[in-house]
Design a protein around this motif. Structure first.
Motif, PDB file in Angstrom:
ATOM      1  N   GLN A  19       0.869  -1.183   0.000  1.00 12.92           N
ATOM      2  CA  GLN A  19       0.000   0.000   0.000  1.00 12.92           C
ATOM      3  C   GLN A  19       0.901   1.226   0.000  1.00 12.92           C
ATOM      4  O   GLN A  19       2.121   1.103   0.041  1.00 12.92           O
ATOM      5  CB  GLN A  19      -0.925  -0.009   1.216  1.00 12.92           C
ATOM      6  CG  GLN A  19      -0.177   0.103   2.543  1.00 12.92           C
ATOM      7  CD  GLN A  19      -1.094  -0.036   3.746  1.00 12.92           C
ATOM      8  OE1 GLN A  19      -1.827  -1.007   3.841  1.00 12.92           O
ATOM      9  NE2 GLN A  19      -1.042   0.941   4.648  1.00 12.92           N
ATOM     10  N   ASP A  20       0.272   2.394  -0.043  1.00 13.94           N
ATOM     11  CA  ASP A  20       1.063   3.623  -0.018  1.00 13.94           C
ATOM     12  C   ASP A  20       1.883   3.696   1.256  1.00 13.94           C
ATOM     13  O   ASP A  20       1.419   3.307   2.331  1.00 13.94           O
ATOM     14  CB  ASP A  20       0.152   4.858  -0.117  1.00 13.94           C
ATOM     15  CG  ASP A  20      -0.463   4.999  -1.497  1.00 13.94           C
ATOM     16  OD1 ASP A  20       0.064   4.396  -2.455  1.00 13.94           O
ATOM     17  OD2 ASP A  20      -1.493   5.698  -1.603  1.00 13.94           O
ATOM     18  N   LEU A  21       3.099   4.212   1.106  1.00 17.53           N
ATOM     19  CA  LEU A  21       4.027   4.296   2.234  1.00 17.53           C
ATOM     20  C   LEU A  21       4.107   5.707   2.782  1.00 17.53           C
ATOM     21  O   LEU A  21       4.060   6.674   2.028  1.00 17.53           O
ATOM     22  CB  LEU A  21       5.437   3.913   1.767  1.00 17.53           C
ATOM     23  CG  LEU A  21       5.678   2.430   1.500  1.00 17.53           C
ATOM     24  CD1 LEU A  21       6.955   2.258   0.709  1.00 17.53           C
ATOM     25  CD2 LEU A  21       5.763   1.687   2.804  1.00 17.53           C
ATOM     26  N   ASP A  22       4.254   5.805   4.085  1.00 16.12           N
ATOM     27  CA  ASP A  22       4.616   7.077   4.697  1.00 16.12           C
ATOM     28  C   ASP A  22       5.799   6.801   5.632  1.00 16.12           C
ATOM     29  O   ASP A  22       6.193   5.646   5.820  1.00 16.12           O
ATOM     30  CB  ASP A  22       3.434   7.732   5.427  1.00 16.12           C
ATOM     31  CG  ASP A  22       2.852   6.848   6.519  1.00 16.12           C
ATOM     32  OD1 ASP A  22       3.566   5.959   7.044  1.00 16.12           O
ATOM     33  OD2 ASP A  22       1.672   7.037   6.871  1.00 16.12           O
ATOM     34  N   GLN A  23       6.353   7.827   6.215  1.00 12.68           N
ATOM     35  CA  GLN A  23       7.546   7.662   7.055  1.00 12.68           C
ATOM     36  C   GLN A  23       7.261   6.789   8.268  1.00 12.68           C
ATOM     37  O   GLN A  23       8.094   5.988   8.681  1.00 12.68           O
ATOM     38  CB  GLN A  23       8.103   9.023   7.479  1.00 12.68           C
ATOM     39  CG  GLN A  23       9.473   8.955   8.124  1.00 12.68           C
ATOM     40  CD  GLN A  23      10.495   8.196   7.273  1.00 12.68           C
ATOM     41  OE1 GLN A  23      10.654   8.447   6.086  1.00 12.68           O
ATOM     42  NE2 GLN A  23      11.201   7.235   7.863  1.00 12.68           N
ATOM     43  N   SER A  24       6.076   6.907   8.822  1.00 13.25           N
ATOM     44  CA  SER A  24       5.705   6.108   9.989  1.00 13.25           C
ATOM     45  C   SER A  24       5.705   4.612   9.635  1.00 13.25           C
ATOM     46  O   SER A  24       6.216   3.787  10.396  1.00 13.25           O
ATOM     47  CB  SER A  24       4.317   6.553  10.475  1.00 13.25           C
ATOM     48  OG  SER A  24       3.850   5.649  11.444  1.00 13.25           O
ATOM     49  N   THR A  25       5.144   4.267   8.500  1.00 14.67           N
ATOM     50  CA  THR A  25       5.112   2.865   8.051  1.00 14.67           C
ATOM     51  C   THR A  25       6.529   2.354   7.821  1.00 14.67           C
ATOM     52  O   THR A  25       6.874   1.242   8.254  1.00 14.67           O
ATOM     53  CB  THR A  25       4.274   2.732   6.760  1.00 14.67           C
ATOM     54  OG1 THR A  25       2.946   3.199   7.021  1.00 14.67           O
ATOM     55  CG2 THR A  25       4.229   1.292   6.280  1.00 14.67           C
ATOM     56  N   LYS A  26       7.343   3.162   7.166  1.00 15.31           N
ATOM     57  CA  LYS A  26       8.742   2.764   6.934  1.00 15.31           C
ATOM     58  C   LYS A  26       9.456   2.505   8.259  1.00 15.31           C
ATOM     59  O   LYS A  26      10.149   1.503   8.416  1.00 15.31           O
ATOM     60  CB  LYS A  26       9.495   3.849   6.143  1.00 15.31           C
ATOM     61  CG  LYS A  26       9.172   3.861   4.669  1.00 15.31           C
ATOM     62  CD  LYS A  26       9.917   4.955   3.938  1.00 15.31           C
ATOM     63  CE  LYS A  26      11.395   4.689   3.896  1.00 15.31           C
ATOM     64  NZ  LYS A  26      12.131   5.581   2.992  1.00 15.31           N
ATOM     65  N   SER A  27       9.257   3.401   9.224  1.00 18.72           N
ATOM     66  CA  SER A  27       9.886   3.231  10.539  1.00 18.72           C
ATOM     67  C   SER A  27       9.402   1.972  11.232  1.00 18.72           C
ATOM     68  O   SER A  27      10.181   1.245  11.840  1.00 18.72           O
ATOM     69  CB  SER A  27       9.603   4.442  11.427  1.00 18.72           C
ATOM     70  OG  SER A  27      10.193   5.589  10.882  1.00 18.72           O
ATOM     71  N   ASP A  28       8.090   1.709  11.138  1.00 16.40           N
ATOM     72  CA  ASP A  28       7.520   0.501  11.754  1.00 16.40           C
ATOM     73  C   ASP A  28       8.141  -0.764  11.154  1.00 16.40           C
ATOM     74  O   ASP A  28       8.468  -1.704  11.880  1.00 16.40           O
ATOM     75  CB  ASP A  28       5.999   0.459  11.570  1.00 16.40           C
ATOM     76  CG  ASP A  28       5.259   1.434  12.471  1.00 16.40           C
ATOM     77  OD1 ASP A  28       5.880   1.987  13.408  1.00 16.40           O
ATOM     78  OD2 ASP A  28       4.052   1.655  12.228  1.00 16.40           O
ATOM     79  N   VAL A  29       8.294  -0.788   9.842  1.00 13.84           N
ATOM     80  CA  VAL A  29       8.855  -1.966   9.172  1.00 13.84           C
ATOM     81  C   VAL A  29      10.341  -2.107   9.519  1.00 13.84           C
ATOM     82  O   VAL A  29      10.816  -3.219   9.795  1.00 13.84           O
ATOM     83  CB  VAL A  29       8.635  -1.900   7.639  1.00 13.84           C
ATOM     84  CG1 VAL A  29       9.373  -3.026   6.930  1.00 13.84           C
ATOM     85  CG2 VAL A  29       7.142  -1.968   7.322  1.00 13.84           C
ATOM     86  N   GLN A  30      11.060  -0.997   9.553  1.00 12.49           N
ATOM     87  CA  GLN A  30      12.477  -1.045   9.942  1.00 12.49           C
ATOM     88  C   GLN A  30      12.623  -1.617  11.346  1.00 12.49           C
ATOM     89  O   GLN A  30      13.476  -2.461  11.602  1.00 12.49           O
ATOM     90  CB  GLN A  30      13.098   0.359   9.870  1.00 12.49           C
ATOM     91  CG  GLN A  30      13.293   0.863   8.459  1.00 12.49           C
ATOM     92  CD  GLN A  30      13.605   2.359   8.398  1.00 12.49           C
ATOM     93  OE1 GLN A  30      13.440   3.095   9.372  1.00 12.49           O
ATOM     94  NE2 GLN A  30      14.039   2.816   7.231  1.00 12.49           N
TER      95      GLN A  30
END
Length: 143
Positions: A19-30
């Motif tokens: 789905q569309d990514l935002d910085q919060s999602t990227k941080s969660d996955v990292q």
């Protein structure tokens, strides 16, 4: 413990945000990949982060776990195959938890083959019945 040769064929289990990514999602996955990597001793190597741009110019964020291939003609020792299933189930459980907590969709691939998805914490039938259930059945038939 049985030792698997270093040249044994390997496969990559890949998961990524679908789905569309935002910085919060990227941080969660990292953070998810970092936590998973530190959670145990992994058979080959801990899961690694994927954060790249694909051939269509889209950002792909997720993770990758290397496992030894059990596809013919490869024959994996039972203990190795069992440990890989345990690792894959731990990874899927962690992704399912993040998916539910953050209302995210993830897709899974084994090398280049689509093997299922998790949406809002729900593991789909493809992942459950196409990958995990046959793997468990195969192992229970061997023991």
């Amino acid at each position: 413990m049985h030792v698997t040769p270093l040249d044994h064929a390997k496969q990559k289990l890949i998961f990524y945000v679908a789905q569309d990514l935002d910085q919060s999602t990227k941080s969660d996955v990292q953070q998810l990949v970092k936590d998973l990597a530190a959670s145990r001793v992994w058979s080959i190597a801990p899961p690694s982060l994927i954060d790249e741009i694909d051939e269509n110019g889209l950002e792909v964020v997720g993770g990758m776990l290397e496992i030894y291939s059990a596809l013919p003609p490869s024959i994996l020792p039972l203990d190795v195959d069992s440990k890989h299933l345990e690792e894959v189930e731990e990874l899927i459980g962690a992704v399912r938890y993040l998916s539910e907590k953050a209302s995210l969709s993830f897709q899974f691939q084994l090398d280049t083959t689509y093997v299922g998805s998790i949406d809002d914490g729900v593991v789909d039938r493809v992942l459950q019945e196409g990958l995990l259930a046959p793997w468990r059945e195969n192992l229970s038939g061997k023991s």
